[in-house]
Each structure stands twice: as C-alpha cells, then as structure tokens.
Design a protein around this motif. Structure first.
Motif, PDB file in Angstrom:
ATOM      1  N   GLU A  83       0.840  -1.189   0.000  1.00 35.97           N
ATOM      2  CA  GLU A  83       0.000   0.000   0.000  1.00 35.97           C
ATOM      3  C   GLU A  83       0.878   1.243   0.000  1.00 35.97           C
ATOM      4  O   GLU A  83       1.947   1.258   0.603  1.00 35.97           O
ATOM      5  CB  GLU A  83      -0.913   0.019   1.233  1.00 35.97           C
ATOM      6  N   ASP A  84       0.393   2.284  -0.674  1.00 35.21           N
ATOM      7  CA  ASP A  84       1.153   3.531  -0.726  1.00 35.21           C
ATOM      8  C   ASP A  84       1.306   4.139   0.661  1.00 35.21           C
ATOM      9  O   ASP A  84       0.326   4.332   1.373  1.00 35.21           O
ATOM     10  CB  ASP A  84       0.472   4.549  -1.645  1.00 35.21           C
ATOM     11  N   GLU A  85       2.541   4.380   1.019  1.00 34.17           N
ATOM     12  CA  GLU A  85       2.870   5.104   2.238  1.00 34.17           C
ATOM     13  C   GLU A  85       4.248   5.710   2.012  1.00 34.17           C
ATOM     14  O   GLU A  85       5.056   5.162   1.276  1.00 34.17           O
ATOM     15  CB  GLU A  85       2.877   4.206   3.472  1.00 34.17           C
ATOM     16  N   GLU A  86       4.473   6.840   2.593  1.00 31.30           N
ATOM     17  CA  GLU A  86       5.773   7.473   2.450  1.00 31.30           C
ATOM     18  C   GLU A  86       6.743   6.820   3.427  1.00 31.30           C
ATOM     19  O   GLU A  86       6.471   6.753   4.621  1.00 31.30           O
ATOM     20  CB  GLU A  86       5.680   8.972   2.737  1.00 31.30           C
ATOM     21  N   PRO A  87       7.869   6.345   2.948  1.00 34.63           N
ATOM     22  CA  PRO A  87       8.840   5.742   3.861  1.00 34.63           C
ATOM     23  C   PRO A  87       9.523   6.794   4.722  1.00 34.63           C
ATOM     24  O   PRO A  87       9.624   7.958   4.347  1.00 34.63           O
ATOM     25  CB  PRO A  87       9.852   5.080   2.912  1.00 34.63           C
ATOM     26  N   ASP A  88       9.944   6.381   5.891  1.00 30.43           N
ATOM     27  CA  ASP A  88      10.772   7.215   6.755  1.00 30.43           C
ATOM     28  C   ASP A  88      12.203   6.993   6.266  1.00 30.43           C
ATOM     29  O   ASP A  88      12.874   6.045   6.650  1.00 30.43           O
ATOM     30  CB  ASP A  88      10.601   6.792   8.210  1.00 30.43           C
ATOM     31  N   VAL A  89      12.673   7.863   5.397  1.00 31.54           N
ATOM     32  CA  VAL A  89      13.872   7.634   4.597  1.00 31.54           C
ATOM     33  C   VAL A  89      15.150   7.682   5.435  1.00 31.54           C
ATOM     34  O   VAL A  89      15.397   8.631   6.162  1.00 31.54           O
ATOM     35  CB  VAL A  89      13.942   8.650   3.434  1.00 31.54           C
ATOM     36  N   ARG A  90      15.957   6.642   5.264  1.00 29.80           N
ATOM     37  CA  ARG A  90      17.272   6.568   5.902  1.00 29.80           C
ATOM     38  C   ARG A  90      18.367   6.335   4.871  1.00 29.80           C
ATOM     39  O   ARG A  90      19.543   6.324   5.193  1.00 29.80           O
ATOM     40  CB  ARG A  90      17.310   5.446   6.941  1.00 29.80           C
ATOM     41  N   THR A 102      19.048   9.467 -14.196  1.00 32.36           N
ATOM     42  CA  THR A 102      19.169   8.963 -12.836  1.00 32.36           C
ATOM     43  C   THR A 102      17.797   8.682 -12.235  1.00 32.36           C
ATOM     44  O   THR A 102      16.915   9.527 -12.270  1.00 32.36           O
ATOM     45  CB  THR A 102      19.922   9.973 -11.943  1.00 32.36           C
ATOM     46  N   ASP A 103      17.627   7.477 -11.696  1.00 35.10           N
ATOM     47  CA  ASP A 103      16.449   7.100 -10.918  1.00 35.10           C
ATOM     48  C   ASP A 103      16.830   7.135  -9.453  1.00 35.10           C
ATOM     49  O   ASP A 103      17.969   6.813  -9.089  1.00 35.10           O
ATOM     50  CB  ASP A 103      15.987   5.679 -11.257  1.00 35.10           C
ATOM     51  N   THR A 104      15.879   7.507  -8.603  1.00 33.02           N
ATOM     52  CA  THR A 104      16.132   7.568  -7.169  1.00 33.02           C
ATOM     53  C   THR A 104      15.248   6.564  -6.454  1.00 33.02           C
ATOM     54  O   THR A 104      14.048   6.484  -6.717  1.00 33.02           O
ATOM     55  CB  THR A 104      15.841   8.980  -6.620  1.00 33.02           C
ATOM     56  N   VAL A 105      15.853   5.816  -5.539  1.00 35.29           N
ATOM     57  CA  VAL A 105      15.129   4.907  -4.664  1.00 35.29           C
ATOM     58  C   VAL A 105      15.252   5.480  -3.261  1.00 35.29           C
ATOM     59  O   VAL A 105      16.358   5.698  -2.777  1.00 35.29           O
ATOM     60  CB  VAL A 105      15.716   3.480  -4.703  1.00 35.29           C
ATOM     61  N   CYS A 106      14.125   5.753  -2.626  1.00 39.95           N
ATOM     62  CA  CYS A 106      14.110   6.286  -1.267  1.00 39.95           C
ATOM     63  C   CYS A 106      13.827   5.130  -0.325  1.00 39.95           C
ATOM     64  O   CYS A 106      12.746   4.532  -0.376  1.00 39.95           O
ATOM     65  CB  CYS A 106      13.049   7.363  -1.143  1.00 39.95           C
ATOM     66  N   VAL A 107      14.788   4.804   0.535  1.00 42.30           N
ATOM     67  CA  VAL A 107      14.729   3.597   1.335  1.00 42.30           C
ATOM     68  C   VAL A 107      14.473   3.913   2.800  1.00 42.30           C
ATOM     69  O   VAL A 107      15.214   4.668   3.430  1.00 42.30           O
ATOM     70  CB  VAL A 107      16.050   2.798   1.224  1.00 42.30           C
ATOM     71  N   GLY A 108      13.432   3.313   3.339  1.00 43.00           N
ATOM     72  CA  GLY A 108      13.159   3.317   4.769  1.00 43.00           C
ATOM     73  C   GLY A 108      13.308   1.897   5.276  1.00 43.00           C
ATOM     74  O   GLY A 108      13.446   0.959   4.485  1.00 43.00           O
ATOM     75  N   VAL A 109      13.264   1.709   6.570  1.00 43.14           N
ATOM     76  CA  VAL A 109      13.448   0.368   7.136  1.00 43.14           C
ATOM     77  C   VAL A 109      12.309  -0.565   6.728  1.00 43.14           C
ATOM     78  O   VAL A 109      12.540  -1.727   6.403  1.00 43.14           O
ATOM     79  CB  VAL A 109      13.574   0.437   8.674  1.00 43.14           C
ATOM     80  N   ALA A 110      11.069  -0.058   6.708  1.00 48.58           N
ATOM     81  CA  ALA A 110       9.916  -0.907   6.399  1.00 48.58           C
ATOM     82  C   ALA A 110       9.476  -0.817   4.943  1.00 48.58           C
ATOM     83  O   ALA A 110       8.982  -1.793   4.381  1.00 48.58           O
ATOM     84  CB  ALA A 110       8.751  -0.539   7.304  1.00 48.58           C
ATOM     85  N   SER A 111       9.617   0.356   4.334  1.00 50.44           N
ATOM     86  CA  SER A 111       9.144   0.525   2.963  1.00 50.44           C
ATOM     87  C   SER A 111      10.107   1.392   2.171  1.00 50.44           C
ATOM     88  O   SER A 111      10.954   2.080   2.744  1.00 50.44           O
ATOM     89  CB  SER A 111       7.747   1.158   2.960  1.00 50.44           C
ATOM     90  N   LEU A 112       9.947   1.346   0.857  1.00 56.15           N
ATOM     91  CA  LEU A 112      10.762   2.192  -0.016  1.00 56.15           C
ATOM     92  C   LEU A 112       9.913   2.674  -1.183  1.00 56.15           C
ATOM     93  O   LEU A 112       8.881   2.089  -1.499  1.00 56.15           O
ATOM     94  CB  LEU A 112      12.016   1.460  -0.495  1.00 56.15           C
ATOM     95  N   ALA A 117       6.132   4.177  -6.886  1.00 61.49           N
ATOM     96  CA  ALA A 117       5.381   3.107  -6.237  1.00 61.49           C
ATOM     97  C   ALA A 117       6.040   2.772  -4.901  1.00 61.49           C
ATOM     98  O   ALA A 117       7.224   3.038  -4.699  1.00 61.49           O
ATOM     99  CB  ALA A 117       5.337   1.870  -7.121  1.00 61.49           C
ATOM    100  N   THR A 118       5.266   2.203  -3.995  1.00 64.68           N
ATOM    101  CA  THR A 118       5.762   1.827  -2.671  1.00 64.68           C
ATOM    102  C   THR A 118       5.944   0.311  -2.618  1.00 64.68           C
ATOM    103  O   THR A 118       5.078  -0.438  -3.063  1.00 64.68           O
ATOM    104  CB  THR A 118       4.777   2.268  -1.575  1.00 64.68           C
TER     105      THR A 118
END
Length: 131
Positions: A83-90, A102-112, A117-118
């Motif tokens: 489900e779409d959710e904004e990750p807490d980016v680390r 350039t493509d960017t992947v935003c990575v959080g502990v639970a989601s990216l 797309a999430t």
C-alpha cells in the motif's frame, strides 16, 4: 566431411539466433548509495526530498563494479508491492544509466519508494547498504 560442415553451420546459426540473457544491471553505469544509520531516531518522518537537508553528511557508497551493480538491481527487480505510504527515509539510492538518466530509490526500514510506487524494503537490500 560434408555432413560435419553442415552440422557446424547449423550449430553456428542456432547460436546466433538464441536470445542473450540480459543481466539485471546491464543498462546501469553506476549506483550511489547515500545512507545514515537505519535505526537513527528522528522526531518525525523524513521524506525523500528532505533526506539531504536532515542528513547533510551521509555515508556514501559508490557501486561501479558490474557484479555489485547486478546484485543491487536483482534485488530491486524483485520488490514486493505494498500500500502507498511514504517511507521514513534513511537511505537514497541513485541509479545512473548509460544515457546519464538517474532514478532515485528512497529507502526506509519498512518501505521504499521506487518509480512512483511503494514497496516492502527487502532485508537483503538493508544488509547491502550497511556492509
């Protein structure tokens, strides 16, 4: 002798017609991973566009070897949608292809977030980031 020549010609023709298996990172020229401690506490969620503001001096890992690029891209090619959710980016992964896009992947502990797309963050990706 004529049969051997025909057989060799058939083998060469068959080999030329076979489709070459494409490696996961074939079109990628480099990957840059910017990251901070995954368990670093913050008072609020860090959005992808704010990562550089809140973590101005992140650790940086440049991935340029073909096997390492293929490993990262293989993990990204098998992401599990959620489900779409904004990750807490680390971490931010910057993937540069051979045409300098350039493509960017935003990575959080639970989601990216990747390509608008999430996805669930794979444990293997977190391990790769903190090696």
């Amino acid at each position: 002798m004529k049969r051997i020549s025909i057989l060799l010609l058939a083998i060469v023709a068959l080999g030329a017609c076979q489709t070459k298996v494409k490696s996961p990172g074939e079109d990628v020229s480099s990957i840059t991973i910017k990251y901070t401690e995954l368990d670093r506490p913050t008072m609020f969620r860090i959005a992808c566009d704010r990562f550089d503001k809140y973590f101005p001096k992140p650790y940086t890992l440049n991935v340029v070897s073909k096997p390492a690029i293929d490993s990262v891209m293989a993990v990204l090619n098998t992401l599990e949608r959620m489900e779409d959710e904004e990750p807490d980016v680390r971490a931010k992964i910057l993937i540069t292809d051979k045409s300098n896009k350039t493509d960017t992947v935003c990575v959080g502990v639970a989601s990216l977030r990747y390509k608008q797309a999430t996805y669930k963050t794979p444990e293997k990706l977190l391990v790769m980031i903190h090696q």
